[in-house]
Motif scaffolding. Structure first.
Motif, mmCIF file in Angstrom:
data_model
loop_
_atom_site.group_PDB
_atom_site.id
_atom_site.type_symbol
_atom_site.label_atom_id
_atom_site.label_comp_id
_atom_site.label_asym_id
_atom_site.label_seq_id
_atom_site.Cartn_x
_atom_site.Cartn_y
_atom_site.Cartn_z
ATOM 1 N N GLY A 89 0.752 -1.244 0.000
ATOM 2 C CA GLY A 89 0.000 0.000 0.000
ATOM 3 C C GLY A 89 0.779 1.289 0.000
ATOM 4 N N MET A 90 2.131 1.231 -0.077
ATOM 5 C CA MET A 90 2.888 2.477 0.002
ATOM 6 C C MET A 90 2.935 3.213 -1.344
ATOM 7 N N ARG A 91 2.934 4.532 -1.262
ATOM 8 C CA ARG A 91 3.079 5.351 -2.477
ATOM 9 C C ARG A 91 4.537 5.361 -2.919
ATOM 10 N N TYR A 92 5.450 5.624 -1.963
ATOM 11 C CA TYR A 92 6.865 5.722 -2.300
ATOM 12 C C TYR A 92 7.732 5.017 -1.259
ATOM 13 N N ILE A 93 8.867 4.487 -1.719
ATOM 14 C CA ILE A 93 10.027 4.232 -0.870
ATOM 15 C C ILE A 93 11.160 5.062 -1.460
ATOM 16 N N LEU A 94 11.808 5.870 -0.634
ATOM 17 C CA LEU A 94 12.879 6.745 -1.099
ATOM 18 C C LEU A 94 14.152 6.462 -0.321
ATOM 19 N N ASN A 95 15.257 6.367 -1.034
ATOM 20 C CA ASN A 95 16.571 6.235 -0.401
ATOM 21 C C ASN A 95 17.339 7.541 -0.588
ATOM 22 N N THR A 96 17.783 8.128 0.528
ATOM 23 C CA THR A 96 18.512 9.395 0.450
ATOM 24 C C THR A 96 19.934 9.209 -0.056
ATOM 25 N N HIS A 97 20.567 8.069 0.286
ATOM 26 C CA HIS A 97 21.911 7.744 -0.198
ATOM 27 C C HIS A 97 22.207 6.295 0.196
ATOM 28 N N PRO A 98 23.080 5.623 -0.579
ATOM 29 C CA PRO A 98 23.248 4.184 -0.384
ATOM 30 C C PRO A 98 24.314 3.777 0.627
ATOM 31 N N HIS A 99 24.185 4.224 1.861
ATOM 32 C CA HIS A 99 24.984 3.686 2.951
ATOM 33 C C HIS A 99 24.129 2.671 3.704
ATOM 34 N N ASP A 100 24.782 1.670 4.288
ATOM 35 C CA ASP A 100 24.034 0.541 4.827
ATOM 36 C C ASP A 100 23.015 0.924 5.894
ATOM 37 N N ASP A 101 23.303 1.963 6.685
ATOM 38 C CA ASP A 101 22.376 2.346 7.745
ATOM 39 C C ASP A 101 21.167 3.124 7.218
ATOM 40 N N HIS A 102 21.094 3.261 5.893
ATOM 41 C CA HIS A 102 19.955 3.923 5.253
ATOM 42 C C HIS A 102 19.262 3.035 4.219
ATOM 43 N N ILE A 103 20.004 2.106 3.615
ATOM 44 C CA ILE A 103 19.449 1.374 2.477
ATOM 45 C C ILE A 103 19.278 -0.128 2.714
ATOM 46 N N ASP A 104 19.990 -0.721 3.675
ATOM 47 C CA ASP A 104 19.878 -2.165 3.901
ATOM 48 C C ASP A 104 18.425 -2.590 4.108
ATOM 49 N N GLY A 105 17.724 -1.856 4.950
ATOM 50 C CA GLY A 105 16.335 -2.220 5.245
ATOM 51 C C GLY A 105 15.442 -2.137 4.023
#
Length: 292
Positions: A89-105
């Motif tokens: 049901g989500m409209r967006y998933i956004l990644n601000t930058h590809p470091h593991d503490d932001h993108i792994d999940g």
């Protein structure tokens, strides 16, 4: 006499209107009353992913995940989002930058079959191909038949009736400096999500963006509060409240001291998930303390 009285009354009315227009949003560090939750709201959840970012925006029946924290928190994030009915049901998933503490999940969510309408990131095809984190995220998104879109400086999004403006500093090569900063506005309320922008990037924004663009009621402090915020940048934001995506005890006290000196109330999401809601005028911020 009557004309003079009317002029006086008219002047008083103008003063009252000006006072109302210039009144700043109030921020209450408490759970909101039930009547407040019945209003149309912008909601932001800062999940407890220790020293990392995973934030859920919800407005007008639409939702957006901004970053996903590091791998150890994947099951918690999955459960929290599934409990809200957001696997599809989500409209967006956004990644601000590809470091593991932001993108792994985010990568794990795609592996679990999450399917937002769009996956948003800021990297060109070469960068996606050569960054292992972003490459996996894009590959899994496409495998799930999720639309993938590149966004960057001056990009604009709607989430319900919340307006989201994206800003990116391209003056410097390092990944943190180029991470996406989001200004979220709902009614007269505003929230600035600063990802991991460095001091040089903060100064760049403070010196180049028009007056008032950075101003926000609530700031998500850059880079988990590891270093104090650039003073000129903080002056431009002039927040009433702050969220630091880290544990209070892990920091050396400099960021906390900076916030205290400026009389900015703060919550630390590494010590328990933080919730912030606004009706477009006022904010309520409260915390679910982590189990000891």
């Amino acid at each position: 006499m009557k004309k003079s009285l009317l002029l006086v009354l008219f002047g008083l009315l103008l003063l009252l209107l000006c006072a109302a227009c210039s009144a700043e949003a109030q921020v209450f560090f408490a759970e909101p009353p039930a009547s407040f939750l019945d209003k149309p709201l912008l909601r932001c959840t800062f999940f407890d992913v220790d020293e990392g970012d995973a934030m859920l925006l919800e407005c007008g029946g639409e939702s957006m995940l901004i970053d996903g924290g590091a791998d150890p928190f994947r099951e918690m994030l999955r459960e929290e989002l599934e409990a809200r009915g957001l696997k599809r049901g989500m409209r967006y998933i956004l990644n601000t930058h590809p470091h593991d503490d932001h993108i792994d999940g985010i990568i794990r969510l795609f592996e679990y079959g999450f399917r937002p309408e769009e996956y948003l990131h800021s990297y060109n095809d070469w960068a996606v191909e050569n960054d292992p984190f972003q490459k996996r995220a894009v590959e899994y998104a496409r495998k799930n038949r999720v639309s993938v879109r590149r966004v960057g400086d001056s990009s604009f999004l709607w989430l319900g009736k919340a307006e989201i403006r994206i800003y990116q500093c391209s003056e410097y090569a390092d990944t943190n400096a180029r991470s996406l900063m989001l200004k979220v506005s709902f009614g007269e309320s505003s929230l600035l999500l600063c990802a991991d922008i460095t001091g040089r990037a903060q100064l760049y924004f403070a010196e180049t963006l028009p007056d008032g663009v950075l101003n926000a009621d609530v700031i998500k402090v850059p880079h988990h509060g590891i270093t104090p915020v650039n003073a000129e940048f903080m002056d431009a934001v002039s927040p009433t409240a702050a969220v630091v995506t880290n544990m209070y005890k892990r920091l050396d006290g400099k960021t906390a001291y900076q916030l205290q000196e400026r009389e900015i109330a703060a919550a630390y999401s590494g010590d328990g998930t933080v919730y912030a809601v606004t009706d477009g005028a006022d904010w309520y911020i409260w915390q679910e303390k982590a189990a000891q």
